[in-house]
Design a protein around this motif. Sequence first.
Motif, PDB file in Angstrom:
ATOM      1  N   MET A  39      60.711   9.657  43.710  1.00 52.99           N
ATOM      2  CA  MET A  39      59.752   9.489  44.803  1.00 52.99           C
ATOM      3  C   MET A  39      58.901  10.744  44.880  1.00 52.99           C
ATOM      4  N   ASP A  40      57.600  10.532  44.775  1.00 55.23           N
ATOM      5  CA  ASP A  40      56.723  11.686  44.848  1.00 55.23           C
ATOM      6  C   ASP A  40      56.510  12.081  46.295  1.00 55.23           C
ATOM      7  N   ALA A  41      55.748  13.144  46.493  1.00 58.53           N
ATOM      8  CA  ALA A  41      55.580  13.686  47.843  1.00 58.53           C
ATOM      9  C   ALA A  41      54.857  12.718  48.742  1.00 58.53           C
ATOM     10  N   GLY A  55      62.631  13.553  58.453  1.00 58.99           N
ATOM     11  CA  GLY A  55      63.282  14.316  57.381  1.00 58.99           C
ATOM     12  C   GLY A  55      62.755  13.931  56.023  1.00 58.99           C
ATOM     13  N   ILE A  56      62.581  12.626  55.785  1.00 58.02           N
ATOM     14  CA  ILE A  56      62.054  12.192  54.484  1.00 58.02           C
ATOM     15  C   ILE A  56      60.629  12.715  54.299  1.00 58.02           C
ATOM     16  N   SER A  57      59.830  12.571  55.345  1.00 59.00           N
ATOM     17  CA  SER A  57      58.440  13.056  55.234  1.00 59.00           C
ATOM     18  C   SER A  57      58.407  14.573  55.030  1.00 59.00           C
ATOM     19  N   TRP A  58      59.258  15.287  55.707  1.00 63.44           N
ATOM     20  CA  TRP A  58      59.279  16.764  55.554  1.00 63.44           C
ATOM     21  C   TRP A  58      59.687  17.151  54.159  1.00 63.44           C
ATOM     22  N   ALA A  59      60.666  16.422  53.605  1.00 65.34           N
ATOM     23  CA  ALA A  59      61.104  16.744  52.247  1.00 65.34           C
ATOM     24  C   ALA A  59      59.966  16.531  51.256  1.00 65.34           C
ATOM     25  N   ILE A  82      56.415  10.998  52.160  1.00 64.94           N
ATOM     26  CA  ILE A  82      55.813  11.118  53.492  1.00 64.94           C
ATOM     27  C   ILE A  82      55.574   9.736  54.101  1.00 64.94           C
ATOM     28  N   GLY A  83      55.098   8.811  53.270  1.00 66.00           N
ATOM     29  CA  GLY A  83      54.861   7.447  53.772  1.00 66.00           C
ATOM     30  C   GLY A  83      56.129   6.762  54.195  1.00 66.00           C
ATOM     31  N   VAL A  84      57.181   6.952  53.359  1.00 58.28           N
ATOM     32  CA  VAL A  84      58.464   6.334  53.716  1.00 58.28           C
ATOM     33  C   VAL A  84      58.997   6.931  55.007  1.00 58.28           C
ATOM     34  N   GLY A  85      58.842   8.226  55.182  1.00 55.24           N
ATOM     35  CA  GLY A  85      59.332   8.846  56.420  1.00 55.24           C
ATOM     36  C   GLY A  85      58.606   8.345  57.630  1.00 55.24           C
ATOM     37  N   VAL A 105      58.379   4.703  62.429  1.00 54.98           N
ATOM     38  CA  VAL A 105      57.725   3.586  63.136  1.00 54.98           C
ATOM     39  C   VAL A 105      58.655   2.389  63.238  1.00 54.98           C
ATOM     40  N   ALA A 106      59.378   2.090  62.169  1.00 57.13           N
ATOM     41  CA  ALA A 106      60.309   0.938  62.179  1.00 57.13           C
ATOM     42  C   ALA A 106      61.402   1.145  63.192  1.00 57.13           C
ATOM     43  N   SER A 107      61.912   2.357  63.340  1.00 53.80           N
ATOM     44  CA  SER A 107      62.971   2.602  64.336  1.00 53.80           C
ATOM     45  C   SER A 107      62.437   2.420  65.752  1.00 53.80           C
TER      46      SER A 107
END
Length: 676
Positions: A571-573, A548-552, A577-580, A585-587
């Motif tokens: 947060m820029d695009a 969801g974060i990456s899609w946003a 995407i990196g955070v998403g 991966v962390a999950s």
Amino acid sequence: MPPCPTCPASLNSVFRVSRSISNSGFSLARHSAGSPGAVKKGFASSPISHTASTEPSNRFPSQKHEALTLLHKITKIFPRVRDVTGHSGFPRPEETPTFWDGILSDAYEDLSSTAERPVKILVCGWDEWSDLVTALLSEPLSSEEALNDMLANRWKVPDQEKLEISYDAKLNSAPSKLTLPSPYLTQFPVPVEITELRPISTLKSATPITEFLRENPAIFQADIPIIQCNPLTTPLSVILKAQLPSNAIIVLTSSIPQAVLDPIIQHHFRSLHPRTNQLPTIIAADPRRAVDAIQTIHSDPGSLSAIQKFQADFVGSRISNITTALQTKLTLKEGFKTVRSKLAQGHIQDVLRWSFASIRRVREDMDKAYIDTASFKERIAEVQARVEGDIFARHESGHKTVLDEVDEAIKLAEREMRPVMDRLTWWRMIWRVDEISSIVGAGVTQAWCRDLERKLILHTGRLSALQRDTSESAMSLLSVHPTLSTAILRNTLLQLQRTPNYSLTPESLTEPIYTRRNQILEFPTTRLHVTGQRAVLGMTGGIITGVGISWAGWVGWLLGSGEGLLGFVGMDAGTAIGVGILSAVASIRWTVGKWEKSKKRWWQDWKRVAEGMDRDLKATLHTTMRRQVIVVADTACDGMSKLIKAREEGLEVVVAELKEVQDGLEEIIGTREGKP
């Protein structure tokens, strides 16, 4: 010129000489034990009878009352003796109440009465035909053959078991009764009556002398029993071990001199009965030789050689020693007013001897019971100590323990279970998260100690055989010791054998295996399943959040917004995407770690349960042994120990009272009997 040896005058002369020589020799041999003067015929004129009636003892009233007091005590104690020595199966003839109670009743009459009665002498031959009565009662110098013929033919009736012989002026023969004008019956201070039992040759000659005494109560009922034995078939040691009546006379058919026999008797008797001072009366005599001597003189009464042979054989037979012994026993001593009172105290001694002998036999049986019980306990303890090693240990040929069955079974189960758990990786777990319990449960059920379970079922069958063997041994322990009253204990053992929990089942030893396996299935496996589900849910939530974060961020970039949809948080695009992606991966990494940690915890629970199963199996084994396999044996041993202790306490009380009576009797008659 010498007279003709065939003329009547010469024959009469030789006969007169022969009667003179025979009378002197026969009287010396036959009556040497009589009074210092000539032995008078008749009972009233006897010197001993006159002395008894004209010389009263000052001690008699005291001794009479003491004897009656002791008789009263033994009469009260005797039923308790039967009680504490009872429960020994069917009573022998001399153990029946009527027999010994009758002896005590007769002893009371003898002690209370001041008038004499005929003395009952019983004669029986053991392990050979008895010629004793013939040798004693025959009249070798009498020209009347009827007496000798009646004595020789007294046992012509085949079914006659005993013969009563008494004195009378005329010969008279009736069934089982014989009256004779024999001077031998009138030479004693009191009248005597002889009862002769059928010779042992017509009875069971293989019966031991102790059993013969027990099976013939008349021997103890007689005032003076005379028993003839052959020392070749009945050794002297056997005779000395037997429970002989106090007034008994044992006649050994032997030519050994009495002076040689007496030290032998004393030596053997002291070794067998070190605490007894009263020696039995044992005489070496040869009644058969005396009868042959009488027949010799009867066959040719006028022959000088026959007279000399008669004298040599009759004196050599030492038949007069029996008369001497009878005179001694029928002679009054200080403190006795009547012969019957003297003999009555001998009967009291016999009752005491029987009581002590019965107690000794019971104590011997109790000692055997104690030893057998202790041996049985040692056997049970050995089985208990060995059973764990026999079931849970493997042995090589040298009985060296190399492996433990439970440890090996657990290791084998772990080796079989390890591939199942290794195949259940996080990736497979994700796709089969709802089947975790089924997969792990099937693996546990398949791998959990299957070989150990089969071996334990096999050992259960062996324990069942051991249970049957120990139970039979326990019942046998009760059966071989009938001295103890074991009816209640036997009933208790039978009740134990019929309880529902007594029988062994295939699950008797394997129950901990099932319990611990179910414990793994219910708790660690369920927790593993729940942890897997939670990990999958967490991973799914993390991935969805990251996506969801990456899609946003991507949507914002796609619409031309430099900051994307998350610009309001700075947060820029690209960052979004990196955070998403990082969140997804962390999950996933969190899920992998949580699953591996959950499996590690499952293996820890596995080991704890396995260790607990080892303890449970051994505890179950010992519980099964104690409550099922050896429960009958343990109960039997405990019950036997309690019975032995209770019987010993009862014996101690009775023995103390018997010793008191015995000490009182010893003070009166000056003898010392052996005590148990």
